[in-house]
Design a protein around this motif. Sequence first.
Motif, PDB file in Angstrom:
ATOM      1  N   LYS A  37      -8.267  -1.065   3.066  1.00 30.51           N
ATOM      2  CA  LYS A  37      -7.323  -1.146   1.954  1.00 30.51           C
ATOM      3  C   LYS A  37      -6.776  -2.546   1.735  1.00 30.51           C
ATOM      4  O   LYS A  37      -6.435  -2.924   0.625  1.00 30.51           O
ATOM      5  CB  LYS A  37      -6.150  -0.185   2.188  1.00 30.51           C
ATOM      6  CG  LYS A  37      -6.551   1.276   2.264  1.00 30.51           C
ATOM      7  CD  LYS A  37      -7.096   1.751   0.941  1.00 30.51           C
ATOM      8  CE  LYS A  37      -7.437   3.215   0.957  1.00 30.51           C
ATOM      9  NZ  LYS A  37      -8.069   3.657  -0.262  1.00 30.51           N
TER      10      LYS A  37
ATOM     11  N   LEU B 248       0.797  -1.226   0.000  1.00 25.87           N
ATOM     12  CA  LEU B 248       0.000   0.000   0.000  1.00 25.87           C
ATOM     13  C   LEU B 248       0.828   1.274   0.000  1.00 25.87           C
ATOM     14  O   LEU B 248       0.282   2.367  -0.120  1.00 25.87           O
ATOM     15  CB  LEU B 248      -0.925   0.021   1.233  1.00 25.87           C
ATOM     16  CG  LEU B 248      -1.881  -1.155   1.372  1.00 25.87           C
ATOM     17  CD1 LEU B 248      -2.604  -1.083   2.706  1.00 25.87           C
ATOM     18  CD2 LEU B 248      -2.873  -1.183   0.220  1.00 25.87           C
TER      19      LEU B 248
ATOM     20  N   SER C 232      -6.731  -0.156   7.280  1.00 28.25           N
ATOM     21  CA  SER C 232      -7.539   0.950   6.769  1.00 28.25           C
ATOM     22  C   SER C 232      -6.691   2.211   6.751  1.00 28.25           C
ATOM     23  O   SER C 232      -5.782   2.367   7.561  1.00 28.25           O
ATOM     24  CB  SER C 232      -8.760   1.179   7.666  1.00 28.25           C
ATOM     25  OG  SER C 232      -9.564   0.029   7.719  1.00 28.25           O
ATOM     26  N   ASP C 233      -7.033   3.097   5.823  1.00 25.75           N
ATOM     27  CA  ASP C 233      -6.349   4.390   5.836  1.00 25.75           C
ATOM     28  C   ASP C 233      -6.962   5.248   6.937  1.00 25.75           C
ATOM     29  O   ASP C 233      -7.879   4.813   7.651  1.00 25.75           O
ATOM     30  CB  ASP C 233      -6.399   5.068   4.463  1.00 25.75           C
ATOM     31  CG  ASP C 233      -7.809   5.408   3.998  1.00 25.75           C
ATOM     32  OD1 ASP C 233      -8.737   5.459   4.835  1.00 25.75           O
ATOM     33  OD2 ASP C 233      -7.975   5.625   2.793  1.00 25.75           O
TER      34      ASP C 233
END
Length: 149
Positions: free
Chosen positions: A64, A26, A57-58
């Motif tokens: 993500k 990512l 997660s962002d």
Amino acid sequence: MFLNNLGKLPIDLHQNALSKIIKNELNLNEGDFVLKLEAGSSKGDNYIGQMQRVTVSDLENDEKLKVVIKSAPQNEDRRDKFKARDCFLREISFYADLYPKYKTFQEEKGINLTKDGFYQVPSYYTSVSDEFFEGIFMEDIKVSGFEMF
């Protein structure tokens, strides 16, 4: 940013491996994401070790990446009873060495992997092979509809 029970990962080796996966997959650095850790299996699912699901997660809470971590038991009696080290090293060898060679072999022979090939394995991210702390990090195939029966 290790949040939401990540302390339940066996050791820093697993936390470091997960950080590298997040960076590689990512391109996120610590502080740019939030992790959620939950059980990856239930009693009776017949796993030698412990399964955990990690959701990355962002900061806007958009999921993500989902990773499953298979961790070997650390209890010496349980390890001996189930030959845990041998089992984990064989599985690591399959994902890290054998399957990539098999996949390349199929491609070299002109086999269309998605149509005729053998490709039904989760994506493998990395592993830890240190004794007592073996772990395998792979794609969470539950996202694709896989169910345990």
